[in-house]
Design an enzyme around this catalytic site. Structure first.
Site, PDB file in Angstrom:
ATOM      1  N   LYS A  34      38.513  31.226  39.207  1.00  0.00           N
ATOM      2  CA  LYS A  34      37.987  32.056  38.116  1.00  0.00           C
ATOM      3  C   LYS A  34      38.683  33.409  38.065  1.00  0.00           C
ATOM      4  CE  LYS A  34      35.465  34.753  40.987  1.00  0.00           C
ATOM      5  NZ  LYS A  34      35.274  36.213  41.054  1.00  0.00           N
TER       6      LYS A  34
ATOM      7  N   THR B 160      32.989  37.239  35.683  1.00  0.00           N
ATOM      8  CA  THR B 160      34.253  37.851  36.087  1.00  0.00           C
ATOM      9  C   THR B 160      35.166  38.109  34.897  1.00  0.00           C
ATOM     10  OG1 THR B 160      34.049  36.555  38.118  1.00  0.00           O
ATOM     11  CG2 THR B 160      36.107  37.715  37.798  1.00  0.00           C
TER      12      THR B 160
END
Length: 350
Positions: free
Chosen positions: A196, A253
């Site tokens: 990610k 994120t």
């Protein structure tokens, strides 16, 4: 909930290590927070702050700072390993030399080692002797240290080859603001948490270029497909990537100014080169190393990862940022569900 007071050492006094130390202290445990900078440890003990990493946050009394690893590890069997991926092997060597008893290691970092292509749990298993490694648990999920330190509601997952150990760590951390789930898919939990950061870097780039929310939504969605392709090829369950350590971590994120990887990508999108970005950040940006590792993994497993490939070109091959993003939008047409169908067919044939 009623819990037994335990001793635990958090190895790494950065923002995430400090925030997790606060959770443990709030739960009534004796917490030893180790860092290698004497001035930082003195600040933690005398002022109850760690200003560089968590400004304006007052640390609970249950946390004691240590600069001696030997003293920090004395008479306990649980450590939380919260150091950057590139420092893990050196820290493990030091731990091995001073620890007097087998340890349950909880690692909370998110990355993959380039060249060796090891996940962090594999690095730990390779570098710690079997006599010293009692159990290994991964803690991961959508969690910014800045918000955890403010005791904002946060949810994470723990995973281990020994789920009894995972449940023990679940009980150690869980409280009214920090909810912990278990997940038996350690490969998927680690891969989701690591990859990610690549998509967050790319997301920051699109924002830095001024491409807006449509582009970012597309990037996150196709990034999840890319993560799922590689994770499934490595043996993870595709379902893991629809959970906390997949889409959950990806959203937080890619969309938050707290994210170092998003901020680094944003600076790249605004025209800074990689060296300038890393200097200005002043902290480790795990996505940079992970991009190199994921690029290598894609070649090893023969998995199509166009976002990773484009970002690798920008970071390590001098490719133009805008040209690389625009090329992603001009790839050959295909079905959106093609990846899912392929993964389902592979699972059914096993």
């Amino acid at each position: 909930m009623t819990r037994t007071k335990q001793k635990a050492a958090v190895i790494g006094a950065g923002s995430w290590g400090t925030a997790l130390a606060m959770v443990l202290a709030d739960n009534g445990h004796e917490v030893r927070l180790w860092g290698h900078k004497e001035a930082q440890i003195e600040e933690i003990n005398s002022q109850r702050t760690n200003h560089k990493y968590l400004p304006d946050i007052k640390l609970p009394e249950g946390i004691t700072g240590f600069s001696s690893l030997d003293s920090a590890l004395r008479d306990l069997d649980i450590i939380i390993l919260a150091v950057p991926t590139k420092a893990i092997r050196d820290v493990l060597k030091d731990i091995e030399q001073v620890s007097q008893q087998p340890l349950t290691v909880v690692h909370v970092s998110k990355g993959i080692e380039p060249d060796s292509l090891m996940r962090i749990s594999e690095m730990i298993e390779a570098d710690m002797s079997s006599s010293m490694l009692k159990d290994l648990v991964v803690l991961s999920g959508p969690s910014h240290a800045e918000e955890v330190s403010l005791r904002h509601p946060t949810t994470v997952a723990v995973s281990s080859k020994n789920m009894a150990a995972a449940e023990r760590i679940q009980d150690l951390f869980i409280n009214q603001y920090f909810r912990v789930y278990t997940n038996p898919d350690i490969v998927g939990v680690e891969i989701g948490g690591a990859l990610k950061n690549i998509i967050a870097l790319a997301s920051g780039i699109t924002d830095g270029l001024g491409y807006g929310d449509n582009a970012k939504a597309a990037l996150i969605t196709r990034g999840l497909a890319e993560i799922t392709r590689l994770g499934s090829a490595m043996g993870a369950s595709p379902l893991t990537f629809s959970g906390l350590t997949g889409i959950g971590d990806l959203i937080v994120t890619c969309t938050s100014v707290h994210s170092r990887n998003w901020r680094a990508g944003n600076l790249l999108g605004k025209g800074q080169n990689l060296d300038e970005v890393l200097t200005n950040m002043g902290m480790v940006v795990e996505g940079v190393r992970t991009t190199k590792a994921a690029y290598q993994l894609a070649q090893k497993y023969e998995v199509d990862m166009p976002i990773t490939n484009a970002l690798y070109g920008v970071l390590f091959a001098g490719k133009d940022v805008k040209d690389s993003v625009d090329l992603l939008m001009n790839r050959d047409k295909r079905s959106e569900m093609e990846d899912l169908f392929n993964i389902m067919e592979e699972r059914e044939s096993e």
